[in-house]
Write a protein that holds these residues in place. Structure first.
Motif, short mmCIF file in Angstrom:
data_model
loop_
_atom_site.label_atom_id
_atom_site.label_comp_id
_atom_site.label_asym_id
_atom_site.label_seq_id
_atom_site.Cartn_x
_atom_site.Cartn_y
_atom_site.Cartn_z
N ARG A 131 0.83 -1.20 0.00
CA ARG A 131 0.00 0.00 0.00
C ARG A 131 0.87 1.26 0.00
NH1 ARG A 131 -2.75 -3.69 3.10
NH2 ARG A 131 -4.91 -4.09 2.44
N TYR A 132 0.48 2.21 -0.80
CA TYR A 132 1.13 3.52 -0.84
C TYR A 132 0.09 4.58 -0.48
CZ TYR A 132 5.36 1.67 -3.04
OH TYR A 132 6.53 0.99 -3.30
N PRO A 133 0.00 4.90 0.81
CA PRO A 133 -0.96 5.95 1.22
C PRO A 133 -0.53 7.30 0.69
CG PRO A 133 0.44 5.32 3.06
CD PRO A 133 0.75 4.36 1.95
N GLY A 134 -1.47 8.22 0.59
CA GLY A 134 -1.16 9.53 0.05
C GLY A 134 -0.04 10.24 0.78
N ARG A 135 0.05 10.04 2.10
CA ARG A 135 1.08 10.75 2.87
C ARG A 135 2.49 10.28 2.54
NH1 ARG A 135 -1.46 7.17 6.24
NH2 ARG A 135 -0.15 5.53 7.18
N SER A 136 2.62 9.09 1.92
CA SER A 136 3.95 8.57 1.59
C SER A 136 4.44 9.06 0.23
CB SER A 136 3.93 7.04 1.59
OG SER A 136 3.21 6.54 0.47
N LYS A 182 2.33 -13.32 -5.15
CA LYS A 182 1.13 -13.44 -4.33
C LYS A 182 -0.14 -13.26 -5.14
CE LYS A 182 3.58 -11.85 -0.22
NZ LYS A 182 3.53 -10.99 0.97
N PRO A 183 -0.76 -14.35 -5.55
CA PRO A 183 -2.03 -14.23 -6.27
C PRO A 183 -3.08 -13.53 -5.42
CG PRO A 183 -1.16 -16.47 -6.39
CD PRO A 183 -0.32 -15.74 -5.39
N GLY A 184 -3.78 -12.60 -6.04
CA GLY A 184 -4.85 -11.92 -5.34
C GLY A 184 -4.46 -10.65 -4.64
N GLU A 185 -3.16 -10.46 -4.37
CA GLU A 185 -2.71 -9.25 -3.69
C GLU A 185 -2.24 -8.23 -4.72
OE1 GLU A 185 -0.29 -9.20 -0.29
OE2 GLU A 185 -1.00 -11.13 0.50
N VAL A 186 -2.99 -7.15 -4.83
CA VAL A 186 -2.69 -6.10 -5.80
C VAL A 186 -2.17 -4.87 -5.06
CG1 VAL A 186 -3.65 -4.63 -7.62
CG2 VAL A 186 -4.49 -6.96 -7.33
N LEU A 187 -1.15 -4.26 -5.60
CA LEU A 187 -0.61 -3.04 -4.99
C LEU A 187 -1.64 -1.92 -5.08
CD1 LEU A 187 2.97 -1.68 -5.27
CD2 LEU A 187 1.07 -0.14 -5.72
N GLU A 188 -1.85 -1.21 -3.99
CA GLU A 188 -2.82 -0.13 -3.95
C GLU A 188 -2.12 1.20 -3.72
OE1 GLU A 188 -5.54 -1.20 -0.85
OE2 GLU A 188 -6.66 -2.59 -2.13
N ILE A 189 -2.56 2.22 -4.43
CA ILE A 189 -1.99 3.55 -4.29
C ILE A 189 -3.12 4.56 -4.12
CG2 ILE A 189 -1.85 3.79 -6.81
CD1 ILE A 189 0.51 5.72 -6.37
N ASP A 190 -2.97 5.42 -3.14
CA ASP A 190 -3.96 6.47 -2.86
C ASP A 190 -3.57 7.72 -3.63
OD1 ASP A 190 -5.71 8.34 -1.88
OD2 ASP A 190 -4.91 8.36 0.16
N LEU A 191 -4.33 8.02 -4.67
CA LEU A 191 -4.08 9.21 -5.49
C LEU A 191 -5.19 10.24 -5.27
CD1 LEU A 191 -2.85 7.56 -8.82
CD2 LEU A 191 -1.47 8.85 -7.18
N GLN A 192 -5.56 10.41 -4.01
CA GLN A 192 -6.59 11.39 -3.68
C GLN A 192 -6.18 12.78 -4.18
OE1 GLN A 192 -7.50 11.66 0.47
NE2 GLN A 192 -8.98 13.31 0.22
N GLY A 193 -7.12 13.46 -4.82
CA GLY A 193 -6.81 14.76 -5.41
C GLY A 193 -6.54 14.66 -6.89
N PHE A 194 -6.43 13.42 -7.40
CA PHE A 194 -6.24 13.20 -8.83
C PHE A 194 -7.44 12.42 -9.38
CE2 PHE A 194 -2.01 13.82 -7.16
CZ PHE A 194 -1.44 14.68 -8.09
N ASP A 195 -7.76 12.65 -10.65
CA ASP A 195 -8.95 12.04 -11.24
C ASP A 195 -8.69 10.66 -11.81
OD1 ASP A 195 -10.98 14.28 -11.10
OD2 ASP A 195 -9.31 15.29 -12.09
N PRO A 207 -5.56 2.03 -8.17
CA PRO A 207 -5.74 3.27 -7.42
C PRO A 207 -7.00 3.16 -6.55
CG PRO A 207 -6.45 3.57 -9.69
CD PRO A 207 -5.90 2.18 -9.60
N THR A 208 -6.93 3.59 -5.32
CA THR A 208 -8.04 3.40 -4.38
C THR A 208 -9.03 4.56 -4.37
OG1 THR A 208 -6.72 4.33 -2.58
CG2 THR A 208 -6.66 1.93 -2.89
N THR A 209 -8.63 5.73 -4.87
CA THR A 209 -9.50 6.90 -4.76
C THR A 209 -9.77 7.58 -6.09
OG1 THR A 209 -7.56 8.27 -4.21
CG2 THR A 209 -8.84 7.39 -2.37
N SER A 210 -9.21 7.10 -7.17
CA SER A 210 -9.37 7.75 -8.47
C SER A 210 -10.45 7.03 -9.28
CB SER A 210 -8.06 7.74 -9.25
OG SER A 210 -7.05 8.40 -8.52
N LYS A 211 -11.31 7.79 -9.90
CA LYS A 211 -12.42 7.21 -10.66
C LYS A 211 -11.95 6.59 -11.97
CE LYS A 211 -17.00 8.29 -12.49
NZ LYS A 211 -18.05 9.32 -12.64
N ILE A 212 -10.99 7.22 -12.62
CA ILE A 212 -10.53 6.76 -13.93
C ILE A 212 -9.29 5.89 -13.74
CG2 ILE A 212 -9.70 7.45 -16.20
CD1 ILE A 212 -11.07 10.20 -15.66
#
Length: 531
Positions: A131-136, A182-195, A207-212
């Motif tokens: 996971r890559y939270p926005g603060r990182s 690791k099957p099933g484990e996908v890297l997640e990135i928080d790109l809050q503020g980006f579309d 991406p966990t917060t982007s619509k596109i």
């Protein structure tokens, strides 16, 4: 495939803040996917989007923190280290402080340093960051840079279409590690503020917060051809990750293979859109090319194993502009060249790919060593590549399988003969515009077919020149190169319009209703030098 749809509005993506992955722009050589990445950046910027580039270069700053350097100064250094990584294709390695060097010199410390570093590397491989939270994330608005030397370098010219960089340490490496292990484990990135996020190759990422969310699929080669360096299971999982995103395919053949081999096995996919696009040609001719580059009497180039610059006569060489690996089938083309006998007519064979430290490159090197007419230039800059295309007798592309085939597209846009394998992607290129007049598809089952094709283009040129005296031949050469430049510009514009339209259509389809205006969160910039 049609290449003349309506041109999208120059502001059709206005208000969208889009992130594009930089994975292939980080490589030491900018080849096909890097060219595609640059095309995506240009298309988004032309359509009015705010464009950010996601890079895994996040250089260490410990050497400055220990010296309590002011934050504004450290920020400037951080920018420089990130841009140096993109400019060289290598991670920046910080220098050790005097105290660290003294400690490393102690026998007991020296004894344990290497095992500890190896253990840490092993742990990072076994337990990749998921996971890559926005603060990182560190966001660098490069539009704010003043008189920065890196923004003046040729390799980083694509930054003209970028508003900022997002640094996420080893994000692509960790995406690959997760896919491989690791099957099933996908890297997640928080790109809050980006579309939205657009990948330029398949990644095991979400991406966990982007619509596109749009992924690019170039090929299924690691699943189809054994002699590749990709982790097969990991590559398959990265392709499956594309099912849960909008999809850009670089050829109809790739789309068909994906829909047949990947999509039926994935749970998602039906609710997302996909498009097939034609990649942008890679050459960029300067404004005064007709006055200068069309008038060049000859071309001089460095070649490995040659003591001095080699002179290449216009129309006096075949060009191979691809990486040196088994699926590119260079050895086959070289054997056909030797068989053809055209080296006795003064026709040389120019290879711009870098040799690797493997058995295939060793075989290429042995064959090349026996023929002075074969030149190995290694990786060349964009200007040299442009000159090589402009003055070549023909391009050769004997690939066993291709995602698309930028070298063949470049040749066809110039009106330069391309002797190419009958791969599905080459057939698609041949079907565009008038390209069937310039793309000569030859079976790779027999070198004799390719030898005949090489003799054909050689004899055709000799017949054209036979009736010309020296002055007329000079005028003919200038006219040929001028025609190639003008033709290239014309088709480049048409294909770029199609490229832009396709990307904008998919983004709009994936975004649904027009986005509401929003105030993005405050982005973290370069790291602090002092606590």
């Amino acid at each position: 495939m049609s290449t003349t749809p309506a041109t999208p509005s120059s502001q059709s993506l206005h208000g969208l803040r889009l992130v594009v992955t930089a994975i292939d722009l980080e490589q030491s050589e900018h080849r096909g996917i890097a060219v595609y990445s640059k095309g995506v950046l240009r298309a988004l910027k032309r359509a009015g989007a705010e464009v950010w580039l996601l890079t895994q270069f996040d250089p260490p700053m410990n050497d400055l923190r220990s010296r309590r350097i002011p934050k504004t100064t450290a920020d400037t250094v951080f920018y420089a280290r990130v841009l140096e990584g993109l400019n060289t294709g290598q991670h920046y390695l910080s220098q050790m402080s005097l105290r660290q060097r003294l400690l490393r010199a102690l026998p007991i410390v020296k004894q344990w340093v290497s095992p500890v570093l190896r253990a840490r590397a092993k742990l990072n491989t076994l337990f990749p960051q998921r996971r890559y939270p926005g603060r990182s994330l560190k966001c660098l608005p490069i539009r704010e840079l003043f008189d920065n030397p890196y923004l003046q370098t040729e390799r980083l010219d694509y930054l003209l279409n970028v508003d900022g960089l997002i640094c996420a340490d080893d994000i692509f490496v960790n995406s690959f590690r997760l896919a491989n292990q690791k099957p099933g484990e996908v890297l997640e990135i928080d790109l809050q503020g980006f579309d939205g996020l657009i990948t330029t190759c398949p990644l095991h990422i979400r991406p966990t917060t982007s619509k596109i969310f749009i992924q690019t699929v170039h090929d299924l080669i690691p699943l189809e051809y054994v002699q590749t360096s990709d982790h097969v299971a990991g590559f398959a999982r990265r392709l499956r990750s594309c099912a849960s995103a909008g999809r850009l395919f670089v050829s109809s053949a790739t789309q068909r293979k994906f829909n047949t081999s990947i999509l039926p096995t994935a749970m998602e996919g039906a609710e997302h859109h996909s498009r097939v696009l034609i990649q942008s040609p890679s050459l960029q001719f300067p404004g005064d090319a007709l006055d200068w580059e069309a008038q060049m009497p000859s071309l001089k180039i460095n070649a490995e194993g040659k003591g001095q610059l080699q002179t290449l006569k216009p129309g006096g060489y075949l060009l191979f502009n691809s990486s040196v690996e088994p699926r590119k089938n260079l050895l086959f083309a070289l054997r056909a060249y030797v068989e053809s006998g055209i080296e006795r007519h003064g026709i040389r064979f120019c290879i711009t790919g870098m040799l690797k430290h493997d058995a295939y490159s060793a075989s290429v090197s042995r064959l090349v060593s026996g023929h002075n007419s074969i030149l190995l230039t290694g990786y060349v800059d964009e200007a040299t590549k442009r000159h090589l295309y402009l003055n070549a007798l023909a391009l050769v592309s004997p690939s066993l399988v291709e995602g698309f085939g930028i070298p063949v597209l470049d040749a066809a846009c110039l009106g330069l003969t391309a002797i190419a394998s009958p791969s599905a992607s080459h057939q698609e290129i041949q079907a565009l515009h008038d390209f069937e007049q310039h793309v000569l598809l030859c079976s790779t089952l027999q070198t004799s077919d390719w030898a005949s094709a090489m003799r054909l283009v050689t004899l055709k040129q000799e017949q054209q020149q036979a009736a010309l005296d020296e002055q007329a031949s000079r005028r003919h050469l200038i006219r040929m190169r001028s025609d190639r430049i003008l033709r290239y510009r014309r088709y480049q514009q048409l294909i770029d319009q199609s490229f832009d339209t396709t990307i904008c259509e998919l983004i709009q389809a994936e975004s649904g209703p027009p986005p509401r205006s929003h105030t993005p969160r405050r982005l973290q910039v370069a790291p602090r030098a002092m606590s």
